[in-house]
Design an enzyme around this catalytic site. Sequence first.
Site, PDB file in Angstrom:
ATOM      1  N   ASP A  33     -48.803 107.499  99.200  1.00  0.00           N
ATOM      2  CA  ASP A  33     -47.957 108.620  98.781  1.00  0.00           C
ATOM      3  C   ASP A  33     -46.887 108.076  97.841  1.00  0.00           C
ATOM      4  O   ASP A  33     -45.966 107.387  98.283  1.00  0.00           O
ATOM      5  CB  ASP A  33     -47.288 109.283  99.999  1.00  0.00           C
ATOM      6  CG  ASP A  33     -48.270 110.039 100.881  1.00  0.00           C
ATOM      7  OD1 ASP A  33     -49.491 109.820 100.748  1.00  0.00           O
ATOM      8  OD2 ASP A  33     -47.811 110.831 101.724  1.00  0.00           O
ATOM      9  N   LYS A  40     -48.062 116.299  96.594  1.00  0.00           N
ATOM     10  CA  LYS A  40     -47.256 116.382  97.815  1.00  0.00           C
ATOM     11  C   LYS A  40     -45.896 116.960  97.461  1.00  0.00           C
ATOM     12  O   LYS A  40     -45.282 116.558  96.472  1.00  0.00           O
ATOM     13  CB  LYS A  40     -47.126 115.002  98.451  1.00  0.00           C
ATOM     14  CG  LYS A  40     -46.264 114.964  99.705  1.00  0.00           C
ATOM     15  CD  LYS A  40     -46.233 113.552 100.297  1.00  0.00           C
ATOM     16  CE  LYS A  40     -45.224 113.446 101.429  1.00  0.00           C
ATOM     17  NZ  LYS A  40     -45.161 112.080 102.005  1.00  0.00           N
ATOM     18  N   LYS A  64     -50.439 118.542  99.920  1.00  0.00           N
ATOM     19  CA  LYS A  64     -49.797 118.076 101.144  1.00  0.00           C
ATOM     20  C   LYS A  64     -48.389 118.660 101.180  1.00  0.00           C
ATOM     21  O   LYS A  64     -47.568 118.404 100.303  1.00  0.00           O
ATOM     22  CB  LYS A  64     -49.724 116.548 101.204  1.00  0.00           C
ATOM     23  CG  LYS A  64     -48.962 116.045 102.438  1.00  0.00           C
ATOM     24  CD  LYS A  64     -48.969 114.527 102.549  1.00  0.00           C
ATOM     25  CE  LYS A  64     -48.093 114.058 103.708  1.00  0.00           C
ATOM     26  NZ  LYS A  64     -48.106 112.574 103.870  1.00  0.00           N
TER      27      LYS A  64
END
Length: 231
Positions: free
Chosen positions: A89, A151, A180
């Site tokens: 991430d 994300k 996400k």
Amino acid sequence: MEIGKYIDHTNLKMDAKEEDIAKLCKEAMEYGFETVCVHPYYVPLAKELLKDTNIGVCTVVGFPLGMNTPKVKAYEAIEATENGADEIDMVINVGALKDKDYDYVKYEIEEVRDSIDGKTLKVIIETSLLTKEEIIKMTEICNETFVNFIKTNTGFGSRGVSVEDVELINKHKNEVLEIKASGGITTFKQMNELIKAGATRIGTSHSVDIVTHMNCDCEEKCDHCHCEEDK
């Protein structure tokens, strides 16, 4: 709905200890979470603790500010995958985005993407700092760079994720890109709303509360669960 498979069970606290990561991994095994998300320092420990399971190890790059250079982010990602990380991430350079230096933002994403040998890449855009136009632009960049996920938040911004953030991304993403949602997710009600809006992964440190109190409609801390701001 198999709730656990949506969840990256997260501990990104600055003062997290080995015993905290061991607890995180134990909970992930007990409840069937998709991954644990830990700082790079704890990737080898998490990988060892989860070695006989199908639970992935996720870690963060350029976290939480995103102001490292692309080469530094790529090195972080390389070391993390060599240590056992399955998913990365990464935080974008929000300042570069706001300066409309889109080529730079694409370059740093591609540097990390190309360094991790096909591992899952999630690009953290920090929606709490972005305008709607900037969220759309980042969704387009994630479409163009063929990353796995966009994300929403680090959990360290001025607010958590909103349903509107996810709906906006979902409207502009391609068929391949997944979402996400993360930041401030403390209840099953929130999680369910975000999934309905288009999220396919949820990042939260309140995973156990969510799966064990799915019928709780509280929005703030209550006697049934530990509903507080997700960090």
